[in-house]
Design a protein around this motif. Structure first.
Motif, mmCIF file in Angstrom:
data_model
loop_
_atom_site.group_PDB
_atom_site.id
_atom_site.type_symbol
_atom_site.label_atom_id
_atom_site.label_comp_id
_atom_site.label_asym_id
_atom_site.label_seq_id
_atom_site.Cartn_x
_atom_site.Cartn_y
_atom_site.Cartn_z
ATOM 1 N N ARG A 170 21.061 11.972 4.451
ATOM 2 C CA ARG A 170 20.570 13.219 5.030
ATOM 3 C C ARG A 170 19.407 13.802 4.244
ATOM 4 O O ARG A 170 18.636 14.577 4.774
ATOM 5 C CB ARG A 170 21.706 14.249 5.087
ATOM 6 C CG ARG A 170 22.825 13.855 6.014
ATOM 7 C CD ARG A 170 23.884 14.937 6.074
ATOM 8 N NE ARG A 170 24.510 15.154 4.779
ATOM 9 C CZ ARG A 170 25.517 14.432 4.309
ATOM 10 N NH1 ARG A 170 25.995 13.436 5.031
ATOM 11 N NH2 ARG A 170 26.041 14.691 3.132
ATOM 12 N N HIS A 171 19.326 13.481 2.951
ATOM 13 C CA HIS A 171 18.282 14.053 2.114
ATOM 14 C C HIS A 171 17.676 12.961 1.248
ATOM 15 O O HIS A 171 18.336 11.994 0.909
ATOM 16 C CB HIS A 171 18.851 15.158 1.205
ATOM 17 C CG HIS A 171 19.602 16.208 1.939
ATOM 18 N ND1 HIS A 171 18.983 17.168 2.697
ATOM 19 C CD2 HIS A 171 20.930 16.443 2.041
ATOM 20 C CE1 HIS A 171 19.893 17.960 3.232
ATOM 21 N NE2 HIS A 171 21.079 17.543 2.851
ATOM 22 N N ARG A 172 16.448 13.183 0.852
ATOM 23 C CA ARG A 172 15.822 12.279 -0.103
ATOM 24 C C ARG A 172 16.084 12.795 -1.499
ATOM 25 O O ARG A 172 16.229 13.983 -1.720
ATOM 26 C CB ARG A 172 14.318 12.200 0.149
ATOM 27 C CG ARG A 172 13.972 11.618 1.503
ATOM 28 C CD ARG A 172 12.495 11.550 1.719
ATOM 29 N NE ARG A 172 11.886 10.563 0.849
ATOM 30 C CZ ARG A 172 10.591 10.295 0.857
ATOM 31 N NH1 ARG A 172 9.795 10.931 1.668
ATOM 32 N NH2 ARG A 172 10.102 9.400 0.044
ATOM 33 N N SER A 173 16.156 11.885 -2.467
ATOM 34 C CA SER A 173 16.336 12.330 -3.844
ATOM 35 C C SER A 173 15.082 13.040 -4.316
ATOM 36 O O SER A 173 14.017 12.938 -3.719
ATOM 37 C CB SER A 173 16.648 11.141 -4.760
ATOM 38 O OG SER A 173 15.580 10.241 -4.783
ATOM 39 N N ALA A 174 15.215 13.771 -5.419
ATOM 40 C CA ALA A 174 14.114 14.623 -5.874
ATOM 41 C C ALA A 174 12.856 13.835 -6.157
ATOM 42 O O ALA A 174 11.759 14.310 -5.935
ATOM 43 C CB ALA A 174 14.540 15.384 -7.122
ATOM 44 N N THR A 175 13.022 12.627 -6.665
ATOM 45 C CA THR A 175 11.860 11.813 -6.987
ATOM 46 C C THR A 175 11.949 10.479 -6.273
ATOM 47 O O THR A 175 12.743 9.634 -6.649
ATOM 48 C CB THR A 175 11.775 11.560 -8.502
ATOM 49 O OG1 THR A 175 11.771 12.814 -9.167
ATOM 50 C CG2 THR A 175 10.514 10.810 -8.854
ATOM 51 N N PRO A 176 11.147 10.249 -5.225
ATOM 52 C CA PRO A 176 11.176 8.948 -4.558
ATOM 53 C C PRO A 176 10.826 7.855 -5.547
ATOM 54 O O PRO A 176 9.941 8.036 -6.388
ATOM 55 C CB PRO A 176 10.085 9.078 -3.478
ATOM 56 C CG PRO A 176 9.924 10.543 -3.277
ATOM 57 C CD PRO A 176 10.200 11.168 -4.618
ATOM 58 N N PRO A 177 11.524 6.715 -5.526
ATOM 59 C CA PRO A 177 11.247 5.661 -6.482
ATOM 60 C C PRO A 177 9.844 5.111 -6.298
ATOM 61 O O PRO A 177 9.441 4.782 -5.196
ATOM 62 C CB PRO A 177 12.306 4.598 -6.164
ATOM 63 C CG PRO A 177 12.700 4.865 -4.760
ATOM 64 C CD PRO A 177 12.561 6.345 -4.562
ATOM 65 N N ALA A 178 9.104 5.033 -7.380
ATOM 66 C CA ALA A 178 7.734 4.538 -7.318
ATOM 67 C C ALA A 178 7.656 3.193 -8.010
ATOM 68 O O ALA A 178 7.802 3.118 -9.226
ATOM 69 C CB ALA A 178 6.791 5.521 -8.003
ATOM 70 N N PRO A 179 7.474 2.108 -7.277
ATOM 71 C CA PRO A 179 7.375 0.802 -7.922
ATOM 72 C C PRO A 179 6.252 0.786 -8.954
ATOM 73 O O PRO A 179 5.167 1.289 -8.705
ATOM 74 C CB PRO A 179 7.062 -0.144 -6.756
ATOM 75 C CG PRO A 179 7.558 0.574 -5.544
ATOM 76 C CD PRO A 179 7.333 2.027 -5.835
ATOM 77 N N CYS A 180 6.537 0.228 -10.110
ATOM 78 C CA CYS A 180 5.545 0.162 -11.181
ATOM 79 C C CYS A 180 5.279 -1.300 -11.486
ATOM 80 O O CYS A 180 6.207 -2.026 -11.821
ATOM 81 C CB CYS A 180 6.071 0.880 -12.420
ATOM 82 S SG CYS A 180 5.005 0.748 -13.853
ATOM 83 N N CYS A 181 4.067 -1.711 -11.345
ATOM 84 C CA CYS A 181 3.762 -3.134 -11.491
ATOM 85 C C CYS A 181 2.840 -3.389 -12.665
ATOM 86 O O CYS A 181 1.901 -2.642 -12.907
ATOM 87 C CB CYS A 181 3.094 -3.677 -10.232
ATOM 88 S SG CYS A 181 4.170 -3.633 -8.806
ATOM 89 N N VAL A 213 7.509 3.702 0.920
ATOM 90 C CA VAL A 213 7.781 5.082 1.321
ATOM 91 C C VAL A 213 7.152 6.099 0.381
ATOM 92 O O VAL A 213 7.050 7.274 0.721
ATOM 93 C CB VAL A 213 9.302 5.342 1.402
ATOM 94 C CG1 VAL A 213 9.931 4.483 2.469
ATOM 95 C CG2 VAL A 213 9.973 5.129 0.046
ATOM 96 N N SER A 214 6.740 5.682 -0.811
ATOM 97 C CA SER A 214 6.153 6.618 -1.771
ATOM 98 C C SER A 214 4.634 6.492 -1.783
ATOM 99 O O SER A 214 4.062 5.539 -1.260
ATOM 100 C CB SER A 214 6.719 6.368 -3.176
ATOM 101 O OG SER A 214 6.493 5.037 -3.573
ATOM 102 N N GLY A 215 3.978 7.467 -2.400
ATOM 103 C CA GLY A 215 2.525 7.484 -2.452
ATOM 104 C C GLY A 215 1.977 6.547 -3.513
ATOM 105 O O GLY A 215 2.667 5.675 -4.030
ATOM 106 N N ILE A 262 0.842 -1.194 0.000
ATOM 107 C CA ILE A 262 0.000 0.000 0.000
ATOM 108 C C ILE A 262 0.878 1.246 0.000
ATOM 109 O O ILE A 262 2.037 1.214 0.421
ATOM 110 C CB ILE A 262 -0.977 0.027 1.195
ATOM 111 C CG1 ILE A 262 -0.223 0.075 2.528
ATOM 112 C CG2 ILE A 262 -1.904 -1.174 1.146
ATOM 113 C CD1 ILE A 262 -1.146 0.243 3.734
ATOM 114 N N GLY A 263 0.322 2.362 -0.493
ATOM 115 C CA GLY A 263 1.051 3.618 -0.553
ATOM 116 C C GLY A 263 1.214 4.247 0.817
ATOM 117 O O GLY A 263 0.495 3.922 1.769
ATOM 118 N N SER A 264 2.146 5.178 0.913
ATOM 119 C CA SER A 264 2.485 5.755 2.214
ATOM 120 C C SER A 264 1.328 6.526 2.844
ATOM 121 O O SER A 264 1.298 6.710 4.062
ATOM 122 C CB SER A 264 3.700 6.680 2.075
ATOM 123 O OG SER A 264 3.435 7.724 1.157
#
Length: 264
Positions: A251-262, A181-183, A155-157
């Motif tokens: 310390r920082h998150r990258s600009a685009t959190p990885p979004a699993p694509c299924c 961790v991503s939406g 499930i999404g965050s």
């Protein structure tokens, strides 16, 4: 002394290619754009507006943001100019790439990780650690292909466990439930019947793009790679290590959190 000309390109997702050839006066924070030549396979009406776009950028600080450059172009062309397949923001991104403030796919070497099947909770942990590590600069851009050890619902965050999942049904069917961790929405995953990937990139690759635009931009590259593995311009190196670790605390998150694509 002839100013060095610099070259940058930006392909608008679903749109056209914008090319910027620029030169600047001075160096460092005090440098300004002295020459700008925008070209590409876009459409522009009237034709004379191209000169207006170029002139609007000359004199701007070389460190100007995408928003500042785009605003200058938009103000100069006004509402009567038709920009088809590109936008003031696309022009600004191409210029910043030419100046070295933004990067393109070809500027990076991607590590491709395709490890052994993992339990769902390890996948979620790797997802977060890799994203934070790329954002902190402790590792390079990474494309990870996931293999699943068991049937899972992710499930999404921002989703409600109570609203999305029937715990008794999941337990009865032997389905593990976890949160990423991503939406986004819930995904049903079966080992061997699902393509799942995560892409972690530095902020420079999506410089000037909104959060939503960055997803479209990154998805466009990945989908192109899946259609034709030989067509992408980024350099990749492969590893079979299933558990890469950050070399220093994130310390920082990258600009685009990885979004699993299924796809099932």
């Amino acid at each position: 002394m002839v100013a060095e000309r610099r070259h940058g390109e930006y392909k608008v997702p679903g749109g056209k290619l914008v090319v910027a050839d620029v030169a600047q006066d001075g160096e460092g924070d005090g440098a300004t754009l002295s020459e700008v030549a925008i070209s590409g396979d876009f459409f522009l009406e009237p034709d004379e507006a191209l000169g207006t776009i170029n002139a609007a950028l000359v004199g701007l600080p070389s460190t100007a943001s995408v928003a500042t450059m785009a605003a200058a172009v938009a103000t100069a062309v006004g509402d009567d100019v038709a920009m088809v397949g590109f936008s003031p923001e696309a022009v600004a991104i191409a210029v910043r790439r030419a100046l070295g403030h933004s990067t393109s796919w070809g500027d990076h070497t991607f590590e491709v990780i395709h490890g052994a099947a993992e339990v769902p909770f390890m996948h979620m942990a790797l997802d977060e650690v890799l994203t934070q590590s790329v954002g902190a600069g402790t590792r390079g851009p990474t494309l990870r292909i996931w293999e699943w050890e068991r049937t899972t619902v992710v499930i999404g965050s921002f989703q409600s466990m109570r609203n999305e999942i029937d715990p008794e049904g999941a337990q009865r069917q032997g389905v593990t439930v976890t949160r990423r961790v991503s939406g986004g929405g819930a995904m049903f995953i079966q080992p061997g019947n699902t393509i799942t990937y995560s892409l972690s990139v530095p902020a420079s690759l999506v410089d000037g793009l909104s959060f939503e635009q960055s997803y479209a931009f990154l998805d466009d590259w990945v989908l192109g790679a899946l259609r034709d593995p030989g067509s992408t311009r980024a350099t990749c190196r492969s590893t079979t290590s299933p558990r890469p670790r950050a070399r220093s605390p994130a310390r920082h998150r990258s600009a685009t959190p990885p979004a699993p694509c299924c796809t099932t």
